[in-house]
Every structure is written in C-alpha cells, then in structure tokens.
Design an enzyme around this catalytic site. Structure first.
Site, PDB file in Angstrom:
ATOM      1  N   ASP A  68       0.953  -1.416  -0.003  1.00 42.41           N
ATOM      2  CA  ASP A  68      -0.095  -0.027  -0.363  1.00 42.41           C
ATOM      3  C   ASP A  68       0.863   0.573   0.159  1.00 42.41           C
ATOM      4  O   ASP A  68       0.073   1.876   0.020  1.00 42.41           O
ATOM      5  CB  ASP A  68      -1.142  -0.168   1.065  1.00 42.41           C
ATOM      6  CG  ASP A  68      -0.320   0.013   2.565  1.00 42.41           C
ATOM      7  OD1 ASP A  68       1.143  -0.283   2.322  1.00 42.41           O
ATOM      8  OD2 ASP A  68      -0.620  -0.156   4.224  1.00 42.41           O
ATOM      9  N   SER A  69       2.195   1.722   0.079  1.00 40.46           N
ATOM     10  CA  SER A  69       3.044   2.200   0.380  1.00 40.46           C
ATOM     11  C   SER A  69       2.357   2.980  -1.441  1.00 40.46           C
ATOM     12  O   SER A  69       3.642   3.532  -1.882  1.00 40.46           O
ATOM     13  CB  SER A  69       4.808   1.956  -0.083  1.00 40.46           C
ATOM     14  OG  SER A  69       4.753   0.858  -1.071  1.00 40.46           O
ATOM     15  N   ASP A 107      -0.482  -6.305  -0.809  1.00 39.56           N
ATOM     16  CA  ASP A 107      -1.346  -5.364   1.161  1.00 39.56           C
ATOM     17  C   ASP A 107      -2.436  -5.676   0.915  1.00 39.56           C
ATOM     18  O   ASP A 107      -3.680  -5.084  -0.392  1.00 39.56           O
ATOM     19  CB  ASP A 107      -0.490  -4.124   0.297  1.00 39.56           C
ATOM     20  CG  ASP A 107       0.205  -4.471   1.888  1.00 39.56           C
ATOM     21  OD1 ASP A 107      -0.699  -5.137   2.757  1.00 39.56           O
ATOM     22  OD2 ASP A 107       1.052  -3.149   1.765  1.00 39.56           O
ATOM     23  N   LYS A 137      -1.024  -9.883   2.680  1.00 40.25           N
ATOM     24  CA  LYS A 137       0.082  -8.797   3.544  1.00 40.25           C
ATOM     25  C   LYS A 137      -0.942  -8.590   4.600  1.00 40.25           C
ATOM     26  O   LYS A 137      -1.752  -7.572   4.030  1.00 40.25           O
ATOM     27  CB  LYS A 137       0.873  -8.055   3.830  1.00 40.25           C
ATOM     28  CG  LYS A 137       1.853  -7.360   4.471  1.00 40.25           C
ATOM     29  CD  LYS A 137       3.303  -6.687   4.005  1.00 40.25           C
ATOM     30  CE  LYS A 137       2.762  -5.470   3.459  1.00 40.25           C
ATOM     31  NZ  LYS A 137       2.460  -4.277   4.804  1.00 40.25           N
ATOM     32  N   GLU A 139      -1.254  -5.689   8.317  1.00 43.54           N
ATOM     33  CA  GLU A 139      -0.845  -5.091   9.745  1.00 43.54           C
ATOM     34  C   GLU A 139      -1.133  -5.223  11.251  1.00 43.54           C
ATOM     35  O   GLU A 139      -2.149  -5.418  11.464  1.00 43.54           O
ATOM     36  CB  GLU A 139      -0.746  -3.484   9.436  1.00 43.54           C
ATOM     37  CG  GLU A 139      -0.066  -3.388   8.103  1.00 43.54           C
ATOM     38  CD  GLU A 139       0.090  -1.895   8.196  1.00 43.54           C
ATOM     39  OE1 GLU A 139      -0.254  -0.738   9.342  1.00 43.54           O
ATOM     40  OE2 GLU A 139       0.974  -0.992   7.013  1.00 43.54           O
ATOM     41  N   GLU A 206       9.448  -3.451  10.827  1.00 43.90           N
ATOM     42  CA  GLU A 206       9.483  -2.697  10.424  1.00 43.90           C
ATOM     43  C   GLU A 206       9.683  -1.267  10.954  1.00 43.90           C
ATOM     44  O   GLU A 206       9.732  -0.906  12.242  1.00 43.90           O
ATOM     45  CB  GLU A 206       8.212  -1.390   9.529  1.00 43.90           C
ATOM     46  CG  GLU A 206       8.639   0.018   9.670  1.00 43.90           C
ATOM     47  CD  GLU A 206       8.118   0.122   7.953  1.00 43.90           C
ATOM     48  OE1 GLU A 206       6.854  -0.712   7.470  1.00 43.90           O
ATOM     49  OE2 GLU A 206       7.592   1.694   7.370  1.00 43.90           O
TER      50      GLU A 206
END
Ligand code: KIV
Length: 289
Positions: A68-69, A107, A137, A139, A206
């Site tokens: 999502d970057s 993501d 993925k 978070e 991270e």
C-alpha cells in the site's frame, strides 16, 4: 583448454535457492519455509506495475509486495491510508501478469480488514481471485491474530507486519522507531509470536532496533523480513522507488540507493524535449516514406 566455471546455478545448494536458484516455476510459501530451514537470506521489493515487476522478475527477485506504499510512491497520496481495495486489486493483477517466477504478495489496505476476520476474508479472497496473488499481507500483531487465523484456515497464505505499521500514521503522529524500551520490546515479541501462532508464513519487522529484530529472528521459526530492522533478519524488503533513486526528496536513513533513476529519467526527458524543439528528432531513420 576449457575451464569449468562455477556459477551460482551449478551447485546443488543453489538449485533451490530463492535468489540465484535454477527453478523457474512460481515460488510458493513452502519454498519460503525451506529457505528459513536452510538459513538462507532473500530479497523482497515492492512493485506496482507489470513492466517494473517484469524487470525485477528477470533480475531474480523471488518475492514482490504490491504494497500500500503505492499510495505515496505511485498514486500521489500523502500516506498509505487512502489506498483502496480497487487500487490494490488493479495493480496487483498487473504485477502478477508481469511476472513468471516471483511470489506476489498483495497488501490489504487500511479499512479492508480492521472490522474483523470476516471482512479480512472477503478482502483477501478478492485479491486472490481477481488479482491472482499468492499471498496477502496485513498490519498488526496480537490485534490482527484472529484475521490471520481465518485467512490461513481458508487457504490464503498471510505475511504479517509488525513494528511500525504505517496505516496507523495518524495515531503515531509520524513514523517513529518501534520496540524501544522494555515494555515495547516485550510487546513486539508477543506480537511476533501471536502472528506465528496464528499461522502467518512470514513477518515484516519495520523500524525496530537491530538487536530486537535479531532476537525475534532467533525465536521464530517463520522468516522475518526486515525494513529498517538491521542485518539479522532472514529477508530484507525495500520500496523499489527508494532502492532505485526514483523517490522525490528525502528517503529514510535505512534505505540504500542502488541507482539514480529519477535523475536518469529526467535527463532522458530533457534530451527528448531538446531534440524535438531543435528539430533533431525525428531523424531520417525514424521516418516512413
Ligand atoms: O507497503 C509497503 O511497501 C510495505 C513495506 C514497506 C513492507 O508495507
């Protein structure tokens, strides 16, 4: 006289290696687990389009993250927060189409799994069915364990992401290093174990102190993927635009730039413009009669 040149591909160990191995079939989460058992390190890059992904695939990058970057790096948002399922699905499908070998991880964007396991399953299923990703993925450590459990039960491999979780930027008020101090370090270890117990096949760490990341890597049997987490992680991931010098402005201290693509592309655009204005392009060899 000919000399037998020993290439990375010719030794038995390297045949299976995630990077430098000879297998051309698509990499799976079983290959990732086997690499941890062999003590092998591996690289991961983000990718957001088919053409760039094909370059990384040809370079042998074994795992690509449609992160999502893309919000900051590709879509012009201020953060990852506004990224939608439609955007991730569209670009994940492009990355899958552009690659033959890499495991593609899609993501789950902010708001697509926080409601609970059922919402997470609906979002992840869409990414797997519509985009063709091999894994997703999300978070969060302990707070996302129920989501991870249901996805894994449904047959969707999950990469977890703990430490700094950029979707929480509004709660952090920035992007601070995580896991500093005894309580924060203990929480990071609990998060790491929670995602492993829930069935994640790997975990991104991270922006955590290198010593803590090393401890997590020792304690877990799933691989750790570091970003700003020191040298002891099993794998390392970078946002490709940071890695290749394409990002505009400051990049984080943990980034190493391996090229200056922004400058090279700008120079190419200027040379084209000058040729057009000066009449040097198109030349005779570019014209049809
Ligand atoms: O979205 C992303 O690119 C990521 C990496 C930084 C791990 O989550």
């Amino acid at each position: 006289m000919t000399h037998a040149v020993k290439t990375p591909d010719s030794s038995p160990k390297d045949t299976k290696a995630l990077y430098g191995g000879t297998s051309s079939r698509r990499i799976t989460v079983r290959d990732i687990a086997a690499a941890k058992a062999r003590g092998e390190k591996w690289p991961m890059l983000t990718a957001y389009d088919a053409m760039t992904a094909s370059v990384f695939d040809e370079a042998g990058i074994p795992v690509m993250l449609v992160g999502d970057s893309m919000g900051n790096c590709h879509l012009g948002y201020e953060s990852t927060v506004p990224v939608t399922m439609d955007e991730i699905t569209l670009l994940s499908a492009a990355v899958v189409r552009g690659t033959k070998r890499a495991l593609i991880v899609g993501d789950l964007p902010f708001g697509s799994y926080q409601e609970g396991p059922v919402q997470a399953l609906r979002s992840a299923t869409r990414l797997v069915k519509e985009a063709g990703v091999g894994a997703v993925k999300l978070e969060g450590g302990e707070r996302s364990a129920h989501q991870i459990e249901l996805l894994v039960q449904a047959g969707i491999p999950v990469m977890a992401h703990i430490g700094l979780t950029p979707q929480s930027v509004n709660a952090y008020g920035g992007y601070p290093v995580q896991g500093r101090g005894e309580e924060a370090a203990a929480q990071l270890l609990r998060d790491a174990k929670a995602v492993q117990d829930a069935g994640a096949f790997a975990v991104v760490l991270e922006l955590v102190p290198a010593e803590l990341a090393a401890e997590v890597t020792r304690v877990l049997h799933i691989p750790t993927v570091g970003i700003g987490a020191g040298a002891e992680c099993d794998a390392q991931v970078l946002v490709w635009t940071d890695m290749a010098g394409m990002t505009n402005g400051r990049v984080p201290r943990f980034v190493k730039q391996y090229a200056q693509l922004r400058e090279a592309l700008g120079d190419a655009a200027k040379a084209f413009a000058e040729d057009v204005v000066g009449g040097a392009y198109p030349a005779e060899e570019h014209s049809f009669h």
